[in-house]
Design a protein around this motif. Structure first.
Motif, PDB file in Angstrom:
ATOM      1  N   ALA A   2      -4.763 -26.998 -21.245  1.00  0.00           N
ATOM      2  CA  ALA A   2      -3.918 -25.902 -21.720  1.00  0.00           C
ATOM      3  C   ALA A   2      -3.391 -25.033 -20.586  1.00  0.00           C
ATOM      4  O   ALA A   2      -2.591 -24.120 -20.820  1.00  0.00           O
ATOM      5  CB  ALA A   2      -4.699 -25.036 -22.717  1.00  0.00           C
ATOM      6  N   GLY A   3      -3.833 -25.286 -19.363  1.00  0.00           N
ATOM      7  CA  GLY A   3      -3.377 -24.496 -18.226  1.00  0.00           C
ATOM      8  C   GLY A   3      -4.122 -23.199 -18.039  1.00  0.00           C
ATOM      9  O   GLY A   3      -3.753 -22.391 -17.177  1.00  0.00           O
ATOM     10  N   LEU A   4      -5.179 -22.963 -18.838  1.00  0.00           N
ATOM     11  CA  LEU A   4      -5.972 -21.744 -18.663  1.00  0.00           C
ATOM     12  C   LEU A   4      -6.871 -21.837 -17.435  1.00  0.00           C
ATOM     13  O   LEU A   4      -7.247 -20.825 -16.851  1.00  0.00           O
ATOM     14  CB  LEU A   4      -6.796 -21.489 -19.926  1.00  0.00           C
ATOM     15  N   LEU A   5      -7.243 -23.059 -17.073  1.00  0.00           N
ATOM     16  CA  LEU A   5      -7.896 -23.332 -15.793  1.00  0.00           C
ATOM     17  C   LEU A   5      -6.962 -24.232 -14.996  1.00  0.00           C
ATOM     18  O   LEU A   5      -6.344 -25.145 -15.561  1.00  0.00           O
ATOM     19  CB  LEU A   5      -9.244 -24.024 -15.991  1.00  0.00           C
ATOM     20  N   ARG A   6      -6.866 -23.980 -13.708  1.00  0.00           N
ATOM     21  CA  ARG A   6      -5.958 -24.772 -12.868  1.00  0.00           C
ATOM     22  C   ARG A   6      -6.662 -25.211 -11.592  1.00  0.00           C
ATOM     23  O   ARG A   6      -7.420 -24.442 -10.994  1.00  0.00           O
ATOM     24  CB  ARG A   6      -4.709 -23.962 -12.493  1.00  0.00           C
ATOM     25  N   GLY A   7      -6.381 -26.422 -11.193  1.00  0.00           N
ATOM     26  CA  GLY A   7      -6.891 -26.893  -9.918  1.00  0.00           C
ATOM     27  C   GLY A   7      -6.056 -26.350  -8.766  1.00  0.00           C
ATOM     28  O   GLY A   7      -4.840 -26.149  -8.898  1.00  0.00           O
ATOM     29  N   ARG A  57     -15.677 -31.274 -23.493  1.00  0.00           N
ATOM     30  CA  ARG A  57     -14.399 -31.169 -24.211  1.00  0.00           C
ATOM     31  C   ARG A  57     -13.787 -29.770 -24.065  1.00  0.00           C
ATOM     32  O   ARG A  57     -12.564 -29.627 -23.907  1.00  0.00           O
ATOM     33  CB  ARG A  57     -14.608 -31.513 -25.683  1.00  0.00           C
ATOM     34  N   LEU A  58     -14.625 -28.752 -24.110  1.00  0.00           N
ATOM     35  CA  LEU A  58     -14.120 -27.392 -23.951  1.00  0.00           C
ATOM     36  C   LEU A  58     -13.522 -27.200 -22.565  1.00  0.00           C
ATOM     37  O   LEU A  58     -12.414 -26.665 -22.418  1.00  0.00           O
ATOM     38  CB  LEU A  58     -15.249 -26.387 -24.186  1.00  0.00           C
ATOM     39  N   ARG A  59     -14.237 -27.643 -21.549  1.00  0.00           N
ATOM     40  CA  ARG A  59     -13.730 -27.511 -20.182  1.00  0.00           C
ATOM     41  C   ARG A  59     -12.415 -28.272 -20.024  1.00  0.00           C
ATOM     42  O   ARG A  59     -11.454 -27.766 -19.433  1.00  0.00           O
ATOM     43  CB  ARG A  59     -14.774 -28.027 -19.197  1.00  0.00           C
ATOM     44  N   GLY A  60     -12.374 -29.490 -20.563  1.00  0.00           N
ATOM     45  CA  GLY A  60     -11.154 -30.279 -20.455  1.00  0.00           C
ATOM     46  C   GLY A  60      -9.985 -29.619 -21.172  1.00  0.00           C
ATOM     47  O   GLY A  60      -8.846 -29.628 -20.677  1.00  0.00           O
ATOM     48  N   ALA A  61     -10.266 -29.025 -22.337  1.00  0.00           N
ATOM     49  CA  ALA A  61      -9.205 -28.366 -23.097  1.00  0.00           C
ATOM     50  C   ALA A  61      -8.640 -27.175 -22.325  1.00  0.00           C
ATOM     51  O   ALA A  61      -7.427 -26.908 -22.370  1.00  0.00           O
ATOM     52  CB  ALA A  61      -9.746 -27.922 -24.452  1.00  0.00           C
ATOM     53  N   LEU A  62      -9.489 -26.447 -21.609  1.00  0.00           N
ATOM     54  CA  LEU A  62      -9.021 -25.303 -20.826  1.00  0.00           C
ATOM     55  C   LEU A  62      -8.100 -25.752 -19.696  1.00  0.00           C
ATOM     56  O   LEU A  62      -7.090 -25.100 -19.408  1.00  0.00           O
ATOM     57  CB  LEU A  62     -10.218 -24.524 -20.276  1.00  0.00           C
ATOM     58  N   TYR A  63      -8.447 -26.871 -19.052  1.00  0.00           N
ATOM     59  CA  TYR A  63      -7.566 -27.397 -18.009  1.00  0.00           C
ATOM     60  C   TYR A  63      -6.272 -27.926 -18.623  1.00  0.00           C
ATOM     61  O   TYR A  63      -5.171 -27.683 -18.094  1.00  0.00           O
ATOM     62  CB  TYR A  63      -8.263 -28.506 -17.228  1.00  0.00           C
TER      63      TYR A  63
END
Length: 356
Positions: free
Chosen positions: A55-60, A47-53
């Motif tokens: 929110a745009g804090l992690l991007r593919g 859930r934490l990893r998904g939330a970061l993506y």
């Protein structure tokens, strides 16, 4: 004396946990309590990893000029993803597209990236994994790119091989590579099991992850095993059916060729119950089974025992296409070939593939 045919619907121990058919008793709950704790920890990280993506804090990473179509699922193993990838690759090839398949090559022993097509010499199963070899054999025009870093593979697909579109195999949770479409495979026969996260249930991420899907590939079942949650994205409904038997020489025979014939089912699958149901549809007389873990590498001793057991039962060994690529040359087995029929939603499918 012949062994009795196995009960086709008997669940495995794992299926009884992931897909329970009755209410749990207190003793069972006590035994599963440690799994609940592990599932909570695993779920918190997901859930934490998904939330970061989200929110745009992690991007593919987006590979410009390359259409990326992810094909994945929420469940671990056994939903029918490989036939879906094969169908999509074949459709794109027929439409004249330069197609690649990016895959991790689960179960291979090599760590080196490898690329190939079914037109030329194929690598070993240790180098590439079983599913990439199956896909290359069935769709030789598509290029397989196997490796852990699928961003690098996508860049190679565009820059070295001039591909137009790639299928990101088992890519729903692989968010480091941006995609144009997220196709999620759902098997009506099992749904999402008990709705819990690994290792307490079959889910890789919460059901809320389904909101990222842009298309659902639904494998229709004659009798759905569980009620599916609302699926917000468009759906393509499909049916998997046996299309041929392939004998040890490679010759193809009609699906009814082994009707009434005694067989021993050999497989290394996450959910072998689907294979048994297929053998039932084909009318075979299942005298015995030899089931191993998913992606199992068969030893010489194991196969000798399987062959001897089949001979004692007066049966021929039958297996799946995915298992066939892990069997050594010369091992006598018949293979059932599956095909996909699109029942509904073909227009949604063509849109997702960029075919208009």
């Amino acid at each position: 004396m012949s062994e009795p045919a196995p009960r086709q619907e008997a669940p495995t121990a794992i299926e009884r946990v992931f897909y329970p058919g009755r209410e749990e008793d207190w003793s069972r709950k006590a035994l599963l309590a440690p799994l609940d704790v592990l599932a909570w920890g695993y779920g918190a990280g997901v859930r934490l990893r998904g939330a970061l993506y989200d929110a745009g804090l992690l991007r593919g990473e987006r590979v410009e000029g390359l259409r990326v179509i992810s094909v994945g699922n929420l469940n671990v193993g056994g939903t029918g993803k490989t036939p879906a990838v094969l169908y999509l690759a074949e459709l794109l090839v027929r439409e004249g597209k330069r197609v690649g398949i990016l895959t991790r090559g689960y179960g291979r022993s090599s760590k080196e990236p490898v690329t190939f097509t079914g037109v030329g010499p194929l690598p070993s199963v240790e180098e590439a994994g079983d599913e990439p070899l199956l896909l290359a054999r069935r769709c030789p025009e598509a290029r397989l790119l196997v490796g852990a870093d699928r961003r690098m593979l996508a860049r190679r697909a565009r820059d070295e091989f001039g591909l137009e579109v790639v299928l990101l195999d088992d890519g729903f949770q692989h968010r480091m590579l941006a995609r144009d479409e997220d196709v999620v495979v759902v098997d009506e026969a099992v749904g999402f099991g008990n709705g819990r996260m690994l290792p307490r249930g079959p889910l890789r991420e919460p059901l809320s992850g389904l909101n990222r899907a842009t298309l659902f590939w639904v494998r229709a079942a004659a009798t759905p095993g569980r009620t599916l949650p609302p699926l917000g994205a468009p759906q393509v409904r499909t049916r998997y059916r046996p299309t041929a038997w392939v004998d040890p020489s490679g010759a193809q025979h009609p699906p009814e060729s082994l009707s009434g014939q005694p067989v021993l089912a050999l497989a290394g699958l996450a959910r072998p119950g689907g294979f048994l149901r297929t053998l039932g549809e084909l009318g075979t007389d299942v005298r015995g089974t030899a089931f191993f873990p998913d992606h199992h590498h068969f030893s010489e001793r194991e196969l000798h025992e399987v062959g001897a057991r089949a001979a004692s039962l007066g049966a021929r060994v039958v297996t799946t296409e995915k298992d066939l690529v892990r069997l050594p040359g010369g091992f006598e087995t018949w293979t059932v070939r599956l095909g996909v029929e699109v029942l509904e939603g073909e227009s949604h499918l063509r849109r997702a593939l960029g075919l208009g």
